[in-house]
Design a protein around this motif. Sequence first.
Motif, PDB file in Angstrom:
ATOM      1  N   GLN A   1       0.832  -1.199   0.000  1.00 47.33           N
ATOM      2  CA  GLN A   1       0.000   0.000   0.000  1.00 47.33           C
ATOM      3  C   GLN A   1       0.870   1.254   0.000  1.00 47.33           C
ATOM      4  OE1 GLN A   1      -2.017  -1.692   3.711  1.00 47.33           O
ATOM      5  NE2 GLN A   1      -3.621  -0.334   2.938  1.00 47.33           N
ATOM      6  N   ILE A   2       0.482   2.224  -0.808  1.00 44.98           N
ATOM      7  CA  ILE A   2       1.083   3.559  -0.749  1.00 44.98           C
ATOM      8  C   ILE A   2      -0.010   4.624  -0.699  1.00 44.98           C
ATOM      9  CG2 ILE A   2       2.489   5.286  -1.930  1.00 44.98           C
ATOM     10  CD1 ILE A   2       4.163   3.086  -3.109  1.00 44.98           C
ATOM     11  N   ASP A   3      -1.010   4.486  -1.550  1.00 45.32           N
ATOM     12  CA  ASP A   3      -2.055   5.506  -1.667  1.00 45.32           C
ATOM     13  C   ASP A   3      -2.675   5.849  -0.311  1.00 45.32           C
ATOM     14  OD1 ASP A   3      -1.509   4.390  -4.174  1.00 45.32           O
ATOM     15  OD2 ASP A   3      -3.506   4.828  -4.934  1.00 45.32           O
ATOM     16  N   GLU A   4      -2.831   4.836   0.535  1.00 41.88           N
ATOM     17  CA  GLU A   4      -3.528   5.024   1.811  1.00 41.88           C
ATOM     18  C   GLU A   4      -2.754   5.917   2.788  1.00 41.88           C
ATOM     19  OE1 GLU A   4      -5.003   1.384  -0.197  1.00 41.88           O
ATOM     20  OE2 GLU A   4      -3.014   2.235   0.215  1.00 41.88           O
ATOM     21  N   PHE A   5      -1.463   6.134   2.523  1.00 42.67           N
ATOM     22  CA  PHE A   5      -0.676   7.010   3.391  1.00 42.67           C
ATOM     23  C   PHE A   5      -0.883   8.489   3.060  1.00 42.67           C
ATOM     24  CE2 PHE A   5       1.702   3.029   3.649  1.00 42.67           C
ATOM     25  CZ  PHE A   5       2.000   2.963   4.996  1.00 42.67           C
ATOM     26  N   ILE A   6      -1.427   8.763   1.889  1.00 46.18           N
ATOM     27  CA  ILE A   6      -1.555  10.147   1.438  1.00 46.18           C
ATOM     28  C   ILE A   6      -2.842  10.741   2.002  1.00 46.18           C
ATOM     29  CG2 ILE A   6      -1.697  11.687  -0.548  1.00 46.18           C
ATOM     30  CD1 ILE A   6      -0.181   9.485  -2.142  1.00 46.18           C
ATOM     31  N   SER A   7      -2.697  11.590   2.997  1.00 45.36           N
ATOM     32  CA  SER A   7      -3.869  12.207   3.636  1.00 45.36           C
ATOM     33  C   SER A   7      -4.240  13.528   2.977  1.00 45.36           C
ATOM     34  CB  SER A   7      -3.606  12.431   5.130  1.00 45.36           C
ATOM     35  OG  SER A   7      -2.440  13.223   5.325  1.00 45.36           O
ATOM     36  N   HIS A   8      -3.266  14.186   2.339  1.00 44.32           N
ATOM     37  CA  HIS A   8      -3.518  15.488   1.715  1.00 44.32           C
ATOM     38  C   HIS A   8      -2.742  15.597   0.403  1.00 44.32           C
ATOM     39  CE1 HIS A   8      -4.398  16.168   5.981  1.00 44.32           C
ATOM     40  NE2 HIS A   8      -5.162  17.176   5.618  1.00 44.32           N
ATOM     41  N   ASN A   9      -3.369  16.224  -0.588  1.00 42.88           N
ATOM     42  CA  ASN A   9      -2.703  16.605  -1.828  1.00 42.88           C
ATOM     43  C   ASN A   9      -2.784  18.121  -1.948  1.00 42.88           C
ATOM     44  OD1 ASN A   9      -2.035  14.057  -3.594  1.00 42.88           O
ATOM     45  ND2 ASN A   9      -4.042  13.641  -2.672  1.00 42.88           N
ATOM     46  N   MET A  10      -1.645  18.761  -2.192  1.00 41.92           N
ATOM     47  CA  MET A  10      -1.611  20.225  -2.172  1.00 41.92           C
ATOM     48  C   MET A  10      -0.780  20.770  -3.319  1.00 41.92           C
ATOM     49  SD  MET A  10      -1.059  21.119   1.813  1.00 41.92           S
ATOM     50  CE  MET A  10      -2.346  20.784   3.019  1.00 41.92           C
TER      51      MET A  10
ATOM     52  N   PHE B   1       3.384  22.140   6.151  1.00 38.19           N
ATOM     53  CA  PHE B   1       4.227  22.195   7.349  1.00 38.19           C
ATOM     54  C   PHE B   1       3.367  22.329   8.604  1.00 38.19           C
ATOM     55  CE2 PHE B   1       7.777  22.356   4.657  1.00 38.19           C
ATOM     56  CZ  PHE B   1       8.957  22.435   5.383  1.00 38.19           C
ATOM     57  N   ASN B   2       2.361  23.186   8.549  1.00 37.15           N
ATOM     58  CA  ASN B   2       1.492  23.391   9.714  1.00 37.15           C
ATOM     59  C   ASN B   2       0.725  22.121  10.067  1.00 37.15           C
ATOM     60  OD1 ASN B   2       2.279  26.070   9.935  1.00 37.15           O
ATOM     61  ND2 ASN B   2       0.579  26.833   8.672  1.00 37.15           N
ATOM     62  N   LEU B   3       0.219  21.436   9.054  1.00 37.82           N
ATOM     63  CA  LEU B   3      -0.534  20.204   9.303  1.00 37.82           C
ATOM     64  C   LEU B   3       0.331  19.154   9.979  1.00 37.82           C
ATOM     65  CD1 LEU B   3      -2.553  19.945   5.974  1.00 37.82           C
ATOM     66  CD2 LEU B   3      -3.543  20.166   8.256  1.00 37.82           C
ATOM     67  N   MET B   4       1.584  19.014   9.525  1.00 39.01           N
ATOM     68  CA  MET B   4       2.450  17.998  10.121  1.00 39.01           C
ATOM     69  C   MET B   4       2.847  18.392  11.535  1.00 39.01           C
ATOM     70  SD  MET B   4       5.722  15.938   8.650  1.00 39.01           S
ATOM     71  CE  MET B   4       4.634  14.733   7.880  1.00 39.01           C
TER      72      MET B   4
ATOM     73  N   GLY C   1       0.165  17.488  13.851  1.00 36.89           N
ATOM     74  CA  GLY C   1      -0.205  16.084  13.878  1.00 36.89           C
ATOM     75  C   GLY C   1      -1.508  15.783  13.174  1.00 36.89           C
ATOM     76  N   LYS C   2      -1.843  16.598  12.147  1.00 42.57           N
ATOM     77  CA  LYS C   2      -3.121  16.442  11.465  1.00 42.57           C
ATOM     78  C   LYS C   2      -2.998  15.831  10.079  1.00 42.57           C
ATOM     79  CE  LYS C   2      -5.322  20.281  13.935  1.00 42.57           C
ATOM     80  NZ  LYS C   2      -5.954  21.621  13.801  1.00 42.57           N
ATOM     81  N   CYS C   3      -1.832  15.287   9.768  1.00 38.51           N
ATOM     82  CA  CYS C   3      -1.674  14.643   8.465  1.00 38.51           C
ATOM     83  C   CYS C   3      -0.806  13.410   8.602  1.00 38.51           C
ATOM     84  CB  CYS C   3      -1.058  15.605   7.446  1.00 38.51           C
ATOM     85  SG  CYS C   3       0.689  15.936   7.718  1.00 38.51           S
ATOM     86  N   LEU C   4      -0.911  12.543   7.624  1.00 39.30           N
ATOM     87  CA  LEU C   4      -0.023  11.397   7.542  1.00 39.30           C
ATOM     88  C   LEU C   4       1.093  11.761   6.559  1.00 39.30           C
ATOM     89  CD1 LEU C   4       0.261   8.675   8.824  1.00 39.30           C
ATOM     90  CD2 LEU C   4      -1.159   7.683   7.016  1.00 39.30           C
ATOM     91  N   ARG C   5       0.739  11.857   5.274  1.00 36.57           N
ATOM     92  CA  ARG C   5       1.658  12.378   4.280  1.00 36.57           C
ATOM     93  C   ARG C   5       0.933  13.411   3.418  1.00 36.57           C
ATOM     94  NH1 ARG C   5       5.860  11.264   6.467  1.00 36.57           N
ATOM     95  NH2 ARG C   5       7.693  10.296   5.507  1.00 36.57           N
ATOM     96  N   CYS C   6       1.538  14.584   3.298  1.00 33.23           N
ATOM     97  CA  CYS C   6       1.074  15.611   2.366  1.00 33.23           C
ATOM     98  C   CYS C   6       1.920  15.498   1.102  1.00 33.23           C
ATOM     99  CB  CYS C   6       1.247  17.009   2.951  1.00 33.23           C
ATOM    100  SG  CYS C   6       0.167  17.419   4.318  1.00 33.23           S
ATOM    101  N   VAL C   7       1.274  15.220  -0.011  1.00 33.63           N
ATOM    102  CA  VAL C   7       1.996  15.218  -1.287  1.00 33.63           C
ATOM    103  C   VAL C   7       1.814  16.588  -1.931  1.00 33.63           C
ATOM    104  CG1 VAL C   7       2.128  14.219  -3.604  1.00 33.63           C
ATOM    105  CG2 VAL C   7       1.799  12.742  -1.630  1.00 33.63           C
ATOM    106  N   ILE C   8       2.933  17.186  -2.273  1.00 34.77           N
ATOM    107  CA  ILE C   8       2.940  18.531  -2.859  1.00 34.77           C
ATOM    108  C   ILE C   8       3.187  18.379  -4.356  1.00 34.77           C
ATOM    109  CG2 ILE C   8       4.169  20.719  -2.880  1.00 34.77           C
ATOM    110  CD1 ILE C   8       4.862  19.863   0.170  1.00 34.77           C
TER     111      ILE C   8
END
Length: 376
Positions: free
Chosen positions: A341-350, A359-362, A365-372
């Motif tokens: 699994q990889i997709d399930e780690f992506i909590s936000h796309n920005m 940066f603020n989300l991490m 503690g409000k994100c798992l992985r933010c993909v920029i």
Amino acid sequence: MSSIPPHVITCKAAVAWAAGESLVMEEVEVTPPQPMEIRIQVVSTSLCRSDITAWQSQPIFPRIFGHEASGIVESVGQGVTEFKEGDHVLTVFTGECMQCRQCTSGKSNICEVLGLERRGVMHSDQKTRFSINGKPIYHYCAVSSFSEYTVVHSGCAVKVSPLAPLEKICLLSCGVAAGLGAAWNVADISKGSTVVIFGLGTVGLSVAQGAKIRGASQIIGVDTNPEKAENAKAFGITEFLNPNDSNEPIQQVIKRITGGGADFSFECIGDTGMITTALQSCCDGWGLTVTLGVPKVKPEVTAHYALFLTGRTLKGSLFGGWKPKSDLPSLVDMYIKKEIQIDEFISHNMPFEDINQAFNLMREGKCLRCVIHMPK
């Protein structure tokens, strides 16, 4: 390779000017790749906890952070034969020269030539490839992916299948691969094992995924954030423990519910005090503790000798023991085949311009992985 020599590129980059201050979107100049280097058009980059830690605490500025990334080769330097323009690649924060004692040993992934770069410069000439009005802008881990273009040593990039979505597999250049490798390469978890994981971020949940795939019978997740409990089940966590909810030390709870201690424990927080707790959570005789976290403070580890006298082992893990150029393509193939699994780690796309929000989300503690995502 194109007959037109590479030229200086001007592009946007998120520059950190001082510790803990918001990144500033700047126009930077990116020099052509030097011998054995490649210049990459970054497609996607994800925010890792170590970016945050370094941004908050390290003294090297101005700097472009980011190391977990995917992209497309834009140009290659003299002597590069492995890559060509248009190749899809992952960047890696620790390289593989394939020639030093460590690389040829078959026992290690700690390259002596292209290992973890801590001074903000390139491995080859100790200079930077970024500048603003002639002023050097420093690198991070010799990657610096918070830029539309970056230059890396060819030994710090991995060619991957063009079939793999770059906006997903960027996570394999650090966090997800680090956790899977800790479970498979460093600990070598066996079927029916009991496992405890301290810290349920991307790395900890990747350890859980690796343990689940190996057939562990009990996978205990420990975290002080109760909101992580439900999501953790999707990655293989069978029991969630919050130390704040317990009247007794968490290691005693773990020893009780595992019948004497776990076979394997993993410290994925970056807290050296927690390493002792992880050791105490293991069983006598063969209990193995693996530490993966990057400590923010107090790098020294303290533990009573009796923990080792009774047979426990403590091992460190850098990038899960993977030799990046040799091993990462197989992980990409496993993802394509839906074996990991990889997709399930992506909590936000920005979009790139919202990087400070990531940066603020991490930090909160409000994100798992933010993909920029870089502009197309």
